[in-house]
Motif scaffolding. Structure first.
Motif, PDB file in Angstrom:
ATOM      1  N   SER A 226       0.833  -1.203   0.000  1.00 34.13           N
ATOM      2  CA  SER A 226       0.000   0.000   0.000  1.00 34.13           C
ATOM      3  C   SER A 226       0.868   1.254   0.000  1.00 34.13           C
ATOM      4  O   SER A 226       1.872   1.334   0.716  1.00 34.13           O
ATOM      5  N   THR A 227       0.483   2.223  -0.810  1.00 34.20           N
ATOM      6  CA  THR A 227       1.222   3.490  -0.868  1.00 34.20           C
ATOM      7  C   THR A 227       0.585   4.564  -0.003  1.00 34.20           C
ATOM      8  O   THR A 227       1.137   5.650   0.143  1.00 34.20           O
ATOM      9  N   THR A 228      -0.571   4.269   0.576  1.00 35.18           N
ATOM     10  CA  THR A 228      -1.294   5.299   1.342  1.00 35.18           C
ATOM     11  C   THR A 228      -1.424   4.970   2.814  1.00 35.18           C
ATOM     12  O   THR A 228      -1.665   5.862   3.624  1.00 35.18           O
ATOM     13  N   LEU A 229      -1.284   3.688   3.202  1.00 34.41           N
ATOM     14  CA  LEU A 229      -1.441   3.294   4.598  1.00 34.41           C
ATOM     15  C   LEU A 229      -0.075   3.106   5.228  1.00 34.41           C
ATOM     16  O   LEU A 229       0.807   2.482   4.659  1.00 34.41           O
ATOM     17  N   ASN A 230       0.087   3.654   6.446  1.00 38.87           N
ATOM     18  CA  ASN A 230       1.381   3.617   7.118  1.00 38.87           C
ATOM     19  C   ASN A 230       1.178   3.259   8.584  1.00 38.87           C
ATOM     20  O   ASN A 230       1.056   4.136   9.432  1.00 38.87           O
ATOM     21  N   PRO A 231       1.102   1.957   8.913  1.00 36.00           N
ATOM     22  CA  PRO A 231       0.861   1.572  10.304  1.00 36.00           C
ATOM     23  C   PRO A 231       1.999   2.010  11.210  1.00 36.00           C
ATOM     24  O   PRO A 231       3.157   2.082  10.794  1.00 36.00           O
ATOM     25  N   SER A 232       1.668   2.298  12.463  1.00 31.86           N
ATOM     26  CA  SER A 232       2.660   2.762  13.424  1.00 31.86           C
ATOM     27  C   SER A 232       3.583   1.624  13.847  1.00 31.86           C
ATOM     28  O   SER A 232       3.269   0.443  13.642  1.00 31.86           O
ATOM     29  N   PRO A 233       4.725   1.943  14.472  1.00 34.78           N
ATOM     30  CA  PRO A 233       5.618   0.893  14.959  1.00 34.78           C
ATOM     31  C   PRO A 233       4.946  -0.012  15.994  1.00 34.78           C
ATOM     32  O   PRO A 233       5.387  -1.121  16.226  1.00 34.78           O
ATOM     33  N   ARG A 234       3.870   0.480  16.634  1.00 39.34           N
ATOM     34  CA  ARG A 234       3.179  -0.282  17.663  1.00 39.34           C
ATOM     35  C   ARG A 234       2.049  -1.137  17.088  1.00 39.34           C
ATOM     36  O   ARG A 234       1.348  -1.811  17.838  1.00 39.34           O
ATOM     37  N   HIS A 235       1.855  -1.093  15.796  1.00 36.96           N
ATOM     38  CA  HIS A 235       0.788  -1.881  15.164  1.00 36.96           C
ATOM     39  C   HIS A 235       1.040  -3.360  15.437  1.00 36.96           C
ATOM     40  O   HIS A 235       2.072  -3.921  15.062  1.00 36.96           O
ATOM     41  N   HIS A 236       0.066  -4.028  16.097  1.00 36.82           N
ATOM     42  CA  HIS A 236       0.304  -5.404  16.541  1.00 36.82           C
ATOM     43  C   HIS A 236       0.524  -6.353  15.362  1.00 36.82           C
ATOM     44  O   HIS A 236       1.345  -7.277  15.447  1.00 36.82           O
ATOM     45  N   GLY A 237      -0.199  -6.137  14.256  1.00 36.91           N
ATOM     46  CA  GLY A 237      -0.038  -7.021  13.112  1.00 36.91           C
ATOM     47  C   GLY A 237       1.330  -6.896  12.474  1.00 36.91           C
ATOM     48  O   GLY A 237       1.963  -7.903  12.122  1.00 36.91           O
ATOM     49  N   MET A 238       1.817  -5.666  12.331  1.00 38.79           N
ATOM     50  CA  MET A 238       3.137  -5.476  11.735  1.00 38.79           C
ATOM     51  C   MET A 238       4.244  -5.960  12.669  1.00 38.79           C
ATOM     52  O   MET A 238       5.298  -6.416  12.227  1.00 38.79           O
TER      53      MET A 238
END
Length: 381
Positions: A226-238
């Motif tokens: 995705s070029t528009t979504l930027n999950p945070s470093p705390r995103h549990h999935g990432m």
């Protein structure tokens, strides 16, 4: 009291181990129609959805791009629930979520029938169900424990930032926007249901390692694309996607499960299992051939030695992840501080430029005034 029309939306990808159970549960609980969008499944999920579509209880759509446009897709389905099906209430759900009335003597329909539509939308708390871990196989007999562990210790013990965010139920409205993750809508909440008619979600996110690792891989690759979504470093999935790529996700999956006899931080909760058994045994199932295989058969569990080794791995990995989070937070804070300072400097420069332009205009006005007065004096001579 008039009967509400209850429509559920479902965007799903590769959830063949749970989706039939989820659909059967909600149809038995009083949902009139499921609007489902398959996101390019390859494990048989779409075929299961097609079977339910043939019964008239499910409307099937396809979205083949794997780009995490969940908000866009679910918003379209939620709007369609109102415009095409006259929905009184809309429930935007995931395949691993089971909505129930808190009062076990009530159905979901009973609770929504008694809830005034004037409140617009309301949050629905979500609780994870867990139990013994397994590589693959049946899930519902194992996962019968509410996870009530303190959030303050989740990150240090099992690498989870928090328990799940609440979902939301809302009145049917054309053009509604559903937030990414189904955790909010642009319909204001004007209150909450009476506690006697409260609703909750029982959530089964970690059914087997086979299922969970596939889900995390799909999610991580979609966010990367995705070029528009930027999950945070705390995103549990990432975070789990990092564990997967490092080869440590299975150990973390195992330590998140308390086993067959958990301690005081867990509460026995067999409602999902009993609901599905009741639907099947009573003949209420719309597609018993799809539900029955999910309730019978065993699973490939882990032996105690494997669980002990997973705990040793987690004891090394989790402190490293905490250091990673601290470093990420420091860099994020530094970036934000620098960006804020840059914005202040730009604002000050703009003010200074405005002041300079204002000063120049005043000087020009005085000079022009003096010239005009001089010209007028010369004309009078």
């Amino acid at each position: 009291m008039s009967e509400p029309t209850i429509v559920m939306t479902l965007m799903v990808r590769d959830e063949a181990d749970v989706v039939a159970a989820m659909i059967e549960h909600h149809l038995a609980e009083g949902v009139d129609l499921v609007i489902a969008t398959d996101n390019g499944s390859v494990d048989g999920t779409r075929e299961i959805l097609a079977d339910y579509a043939q019964t008239g209880r499910l409307e099937l759509h396809d979205y083949l791009q794997h780009d995490k446009r969940q908000s866009q897709v679910v918003s379209s389905m939620a709007s369609r629930a109102a415009t095409e099906h006259g929905a009184t209430w809309v429930i935007n759900a995931d395949a691993d979520e089971f909505f129930v009335a808190v009062d076990p003597s009530m159905t979901l329909r009973d609770a929504l029938r008694a809830t005034p539509t004037g409140i617009g939308s309301f949050a629905v708390p979500v609780t994870n169900l867990t139990g013994a871990p397994a590589r693959r196989g049946a899930a519902f007999e194992r996962l019968v424990w509410r996870d009530l562990r303190k959030e303050s210790t989740l990150m240090e013990t099992v690498a989870l930032h928090a328990h799940p965010t609440s979902d939301v139920i809302h009145v049917g409205r054309p053009g509604v926007t559903v937030q990414q993750g189904n955790h909010g809508v642009d319909i204001p909440s004007m209150g909450r249901p009476d506690p006697a008619h409260a609703i909750e979600v029982l959530h089964l996110p970690w059914r087997t390692y086979e299922q969970y690792s596939r889900k995390i891989d799909h999610m991580g690759r979609a966010y990367e694309a995705s070029t528009t979504l930027n999950p945070s470093p705390r995103h549990h999935g990432m975070r789990d996607y990092r564990f997967l790529r490092a080869g440590h996700l299975e150990a973390l999956y195992m330590v998140r499960h308390p086993g067959d006899e958990p301690g005081e931080d867990f509460e026995h909760e067999p409602r999902v299992l009993h609901s599905l058994q009741r639907v099947l045994e009573s003949g209420q199932a719309v597609r018993p051939d799809r539900l029955r295989p999910l309730l019978i058969g065993g699973w490939d569990g882990y032996v105690p030695e494997e669980c002990a080794e997973a705990a040793r791995v987690a004891a090394v990995v989790i402190p490293l992840e905490l250091e990673h989070l601290k470093a990420s937070t420091r860099w994020r804070d530094l970036y934000r501080t620098e960006a804020a300072g840059r914005r202040r400097a730009e604002e000050q420069l703009e003010l200074a430029a405005r002041d300079d332009r204002s000063t120049a205009r005043r000087l020009a006005s005085r000079v022009l005034g003096a010239v005009r007065r001089r010209v007028a004096a010369l004309r009078r001579r």
